[in-house]
Design a protein around this motif. Structure first.
Motif, PDB file in Angstrom:
ATOM      1  N   ASP A  31       0.969  -1.485   0.215  1.00  0.00           N
ATOM      2  CA  ASP A  31      -0.150   0.437  -0.028  1.00  0.00           C
ATOM      3  C   ASP A  31       0.969   1.054   0.075  1.00  0.00           C
ATOM      4  O   ASP A  31       0.580   2.282  -1.241  1.00  0.00           O
ATOM      5  CB  ASP A  31      -1.023   0.138   1.115  1.00  0.00           C
ATOM      6  CG  ASP A  31      -0.116   0.016   2.429  1.00  0.00           C
ATOM      7  OD1 ASP A  31       1.318  -0.486   2.688  1.00  0.00           O
ATOM      8  OD2 ASP A  31      -1.039  -0.171   3.585  1.00  0.00           O
ATOM      9  N   GLN A  32       2.028   1.367   0.356  1.00  0.00           N
ATOM     10  CA  GLN A  32       3.181   2.732   0.610  1.00  0.00           C
ATOM     11  C   GLN A  32       3.724   2.770  -0.030  1.00  0.00           C
ATOM     12  O   GLN A  32       3.452   3.706  -0.836  1.00  0.00           O
ATOM     13  CB  GLN A  32       3.678   2.604   1.567  1.00  0.00           C
ATOM     14  CG  GLN A  32       3.486   1.933   2.876  1.00  0.00           C
ATOM     15  CD  GLN A  32       2.550   3.718   3.252  1.00  0.00           C
ATOM     16  OE1 GLN A  32       2.547   4.759   3.347  1.00  0.00           O
ATOM     17  NE2 GLN A  32       1.690   3.201   4.120  1.00  0.00           N
ATOM     18  N   ALA A  33       4.169   1.530  -1.370  1.00  0.00           N
ATOM     19  CA  ALA A  33       4.429   1.928  -2.575  1.00  0.00           C
ATOM     20  C   ALA A  33       3.471   2.532  -3.202  1.00  0.00           C
ATOM     21  O   ALA A  33       4.154   3.262  -4.411  1.00  0.00           O
ATOM     22  CB  ALA A  33       5.097   0.363  -3.403  1.00  0.00           C
ATOM     23  N   ILE A  34       2.343   1.962  -3.598  1.00  0.00           N
ATOM     24  CA  ILE A  34       0.941   2.783  -4.170  1.00  0.00           C
ATOM     25  C   ILE A  34       1.608   3.907  -3.966  1.00  0.00           C
ATOM     26  O   ILE A  34       0.990   5.751  -4.673  1.00  0.00           O
ATOM     27  CB  ILE A  34      -0.446   2.431  -4.172  1.00  0.00           C
ATOM     28  CG1 ILE A  34       0.067   0.623  -5.020  1.00  0.00           C
ATOM     29  CG2 ILE A  34      -1.491   2.682  -5.020  1.00  0.00           C
ATOM     30  CD1 ILE A  34      -1.530  -0.192  -4.493  1.00  0.00           C
ATOM     31  N   LEU A 191      -8.887  -0.672   1.150  1.00  0.00           N
ATOM     32  CA  LEU A 191      -8.187   0.385   1.934  1.00  0.00           C
ATOM     33  C   LEU A 191      -6.800   1.291   1.184  1.00  0.00           C
ATOM     34  O   LEU A 191      -6.471   2.834   1.926  1.00  0.00           O
ATOM     35  CB  LEU A 191      -6.835  -0.975   2.311  1.00  0.00           C
ATOM     36  CG  LEU A 191      -5.294  -0.801   3.002  1.00  0.00           C
ATOM     37  CD1 LEU A 191      -5.391  -0.043   3.884  1.00  0.00           C
ATOM     38  CD2 LEU A 191      -3.805  -1.482   3.031  1.00  0.00           C
ATOM     39  N   ILE A 192      -6.831   1.195  -0.023  1.00  0.00           N
ATOM     40  CA  ILE A 192      -6.146   2.250  -1.133  1.00  0.00           C
ATOM     41  C   ILE A 192      -6.905   3.053  -1.037  1.00  0.00           C
ATOM     42  O   ILE A 192      -6.097   4.439  -0.812  1.00  0.00           O
ATOM     43  CB  ILE A 192      -5.794   1.619  -2.434  1.00  0.00           C
ATOM     44  CG1 ILE A 192      -4.258   0.534  -2.347  1.00  0.00           C
ATOM     45  CG2 ILE A 192      -5.096   2.736  -2.902  1.00  0.00           C
ATOM     46  CD1 ILE A 192      -3.298   0.445  -1.244  1.00  0.00           C
ATOM     47  N   ASN A 324      10.113   9.734   8.094  1.00  0.00           N
ATOM     48  CA  ASN A 324      11.284   8.482   7.504  1.00  0.00           C
ATOM     49  C   ASN A 324      11.034   8.007   6.107  1.00  0.00           C
ATOM     50  O   ASN A 324      10.358   9.136   5.361  1.00  0.00           O
ATOM     51  CB  ASN A 324      11.079   7.145   8.146  1.00  0.00           C
ATOM     52  CG  ASN A 324       9.797   6.679   7.985  1.00  0.00           C
ATOM     53  OD1 ASN A 324       8.766   6.907   7.036  1.00  0.00           O
ATOM     54  ND2 ASN A 324       9.252   5.392   8.990  1.00  0.00           N
ATOM     55  N   THR A 325      11.779   7.124   6.060  1.00  0.00           N
ATOM     56  CA  THR A 325      12.109   7.322   3.912  1.00  0.00           C
ATOM     57  C   THR A 325      10.664   6.586   3.832  1.00  0.00           C
ATOM     58  O   THR A 325      10.539   7.153   2.177  1.00  0.00           O
ATOM     59  CB  THR A 325      12.928   6.372   3.469  1.00  0.00           C
ATOM     60  OG1 THR A 325      13.229   5.049   4.444  1.00  0.00           O
ATOM     61  CG2 THR A 325      14.374   6.612   4.221  1.00  0.00           C
ATOM     62  N   THR A 326       9.635   5.701   3.613  1.00  0.00           N
ATOM     63  CA  THR A 326       8.107   5.910   3.453  1.00  0.00           C
ATOM     64  C   THR A 326       7.309   6.363   3.648  1.00  0.00           C
ATOM     65  O   THR A 326       6.214   5.637   4.044  1.00  0.00           O
ATOM     66  CB  THR A 326       8.313   3.984   4.619  1.00  0.00           C
ATOM     67  OG1 THR A 326       8.474   4.110   5.267  1.00  0.00           O
ATOM     68  CG2 THR A 326       9.057   2.846   3.520  1.00  0.00           C
ATOM     69  N   LYS A 327       7.587   7.254   4.982  1.00  0.00           N
ATOM     70  CA  LYS A 327       6.756   8.339   5.307  1.00  0.00           C
ATOM     71  C   LYS A 327       5.560   7.976   5.586  1.00  0.00           C
ATOM     72  O   LYS A 327       4.534   7.521   5.702  1.00  0.00           O
ATOM     73  CB  LYS A 327       6.027   9.120   4.257  1.00  0.00           C
ATOM     74  CG  LYS A 327       7.143  10.075   3.638  1.00  0.00           C
ATOM     75  CD  LYS A 327       6.339  10.493   2.163  1.00  0.00           C
ATOM     76  CE  LYS A 327       7.047   9.463   0.488  1.00  0.00           C
ATOM     77  NZ  LYS A 327       6.661   9.654  -0.429  1.00  0.00           N
ATOM     78  N   THR A 328       5.447   6.159   6.865  1.00  0.00           N
ATOM     79  CA  THR A 328       4.767   6.225   8.001  1.00  0.00           C
ATOM     80  C   THR A 328       5.094   6.742   9.100  1.00  0.00           C
ATOM     81  O   THR A 328       4.199   5.537   9.670  1.00  0.00           O
ATOM     82  CB  THR A 328       5.206   4.933   7.648  1.00  0.00           C
ATOM     83  OG1 THR A 328       6.347   4.618   8.085  1.00  0.00           O
ATOM     84  CG2 THR A 328       4.277   4.063   5.420  1.00  0.00           C
ATOM     85  N   SER A 329       5.771   6.636   9.411  1.00  0.00           N
ATOM     86  CA  SER A 329       6.032   7.686  11.251  1.00  0.00           C
ATOM     87  C   SER A 329       7.057   9.143  10.413  1.00  0.00           C
ATOM     88  O   SER A 329       7.464   9.305   9.860  1.00  0.00           O
ATOM     89  CB  SER A 329       6.834   6.287  12.214  1.00  0.00           C
ATOM     90  OG  SER A 329       6.673   6.940  13.158  1.00  0.00           O
TER      91      SER A 329
END
Length: 448
Positions: A31-34, A191-192, A324-329
């Motif tokens: 989901d984060q890749a999308i 979810l997306i 962070n690099t994945t923009k999740t936190s």
């Protein structure tokens, strides 16, 4: 195929492409890749706005995916052939590469990571007002070839993007089995949809149109209560290191409609929501003063279901903001985050104190009869984006509401049959009424 060293004294340490791709894609959720690809489209819209365009109005992003393929297409300006040739497809951002001010996706790793994670064949095509280009890569063939370049191919856009309608299209096919199975699930599609709705709410509210498999995504909205005697707290911090772009932090705290699901801290970096309704120690919940062992902030529970806190970080240089690099936190080691975090705790404390007072008032009078809760429930709402001026959090004290003598709630349990017997004898319809009637009768006897 690995390149054979020409010097017998050399050791070949070049990674294989298959290993590199596996490592590149392993740690990021699907989901984060999308979301990374949507971020790139948003940056295109930002660049058009900075160049004198119409902000996000008329900018569109469409995602289509299922068990056989993935496709994203936008009309957000595209990027040129030179950008594609020199850095857009590089694994990492080269020094000196052009940046979109206040960007959220940087062509650093997100696009490549998504392409390889999704499948074994991808096409990327883009058109600007001046040129168009296309790259097509059958990954299985490319993995066996020497060199890391992707050759340009003939532009085959079907008119959806062109010099008159500049934008970018990405198509991935030959999906990996685990990706295909998830793309086919309606639950994953939902979810997306929900992630885009929350993570990109600012851009959607400013006019950006996003669809997921034909379904239009509306923005989620946060609301704070604001009226006579109740005002959210707002503060702005400014930081700048020598030779670097400045970073501004706007912190807003207050109370909103009672909703445990929406309560907590929201952290936004360059317009992109990083943390949503966070109720973890990352944003201070359950914080303890290390030296004294003193609890600075309680852990979250539903008593604080009205708490809302928003921290907006913004910088022209996106490497400055604490994601962070994945923009999740957040990056908790980022010095700007640490400085802002200390102020977040300070501003959070009076809101928590007021919510404790509100809970005590409800406990004393009941939720329906609490004067303080009645006041809060009637207070109108505002969107936090409209709050620009610095202000301290302001809320009324319990003592400012006078409602007869002080009361206390009495609670006890008795057998149901006995309570029903008294209900019939007293002619009342509830267990509460039985308690109140018998209490009043006993009190009258004592006052005689």
């Amino acid at each position: 195929m690995a390149k054979t060293p020409t010097n017998v004294d050399e050791v070949d340490a070049e990674p294989t492409k298959a290993f590199f791709i596996d490592m590149l894609t392993r740690d990021i959720p699907l989901d984060q890749a999308i979301l990374d690809l949507v971020d790139n489209s948003v940056d295109g819209a930002k660049a058009m706005s900075a160049g004198g365009g119409d902000s996000f109005e008329n900018r569109k992003v469409a995602l289509e995916f299922g068990k056989d393929s993935f496709r994203i297409i936008d009309n957000c300006g595209g990027f040129g052939k030179e950008a594609a040739r020199t850095y857009a497809f590089k694994f990492g951002r080269p020094a000196g590469a052009e940046r979109t001010p206040h960007s959220i996706g940087q062509f650093g790793v997100g696009m490549k990571r998504a392409l390889f994670k999704f499948g074994k064949h991808f096409i990327v095509r883009s058109a600007t007002t001046k040129e168009s280009w296309e790259v097509e890569v059958p990954v299985s063939t490319w993995e066996t070839q020497q060199g890391w370049h992707f050759p340009f191919s003939t532009f085959k856009g079907k008119g959806e993007i062109s010099s008159k309608n500049p934008g970018t299209e990405i198509v991935v096919s030959e999906l990996r089995p685990e990706v295909s199975s998830r793309f086919a699930l309606s639950s994953f599609q939902n979810l997306i949809f929900d992630l885009i709705k929350s993570k990109h709410r600012q851009f959607i509210s400013e006019g950006l149109s996003i669809t997921v498999n034909g379904k239009h995504v509306d923005a989620t909205n946060l609301f704070l209560l604001m009226g006579d005697g109740l005002t959210p707290g707002t503060d702005t911090l400014e930081f700048q290191d020598k030779g670097k772009a400045p970073i501004s932090v706007r912190i807003i705290v207050g109370i909103g409609p009672s909703s445990p699901r929406q309560a907590g801290w929201y952290v936004v970096c360059n317009g992109r929501v990083i943390l949503e309704a966070d109720r973890s120690p990352i944003t201070g919940w359950g914080a303890v003063e290390e030296e004294a062992g003193r609890i600075l902030m309680p852990s979250f529970h539903n008593q604080f279901a009205r708490f809302r806190g928003i921290a907006f970080f913004d910088s022209a240089d996106s490497s400055q903001v604490p994601w962070n690099t994945t923009k999740t936190s957040v990056d908790q080691d980022n010095k700007y985050w640490q400085a802002a975090f200390a102020r977040m705790l300070e501003m959070m404390r009076p809101v928590i104190n007021f919510l404790n007072e509100l809970d005590a008032d409800i406990d004393e009078y009941s939720r329906e009869e609490s004067p303080l809760n009645q006041f809060v429930s009637k207070t109108p709402t505002v969107r936090p984006e409209t709050l620009q001026k610095k202000a301290a959090f302001k809320a009324p004290a319990r003592t400012s509401f006078v409602k007869g003598p002080k009361t206390v709630k009495i609670q006890y349990s008795r057998p149901v049959a006995d309570v029903e017997l008294l209900q019939d004898a007293l002619g009342v319809s509830s267990a509460k009424a039985v308690g109140e009637t018998t209490f009043d009768a006993a009190l009258r006897r004592q006052k005689r």
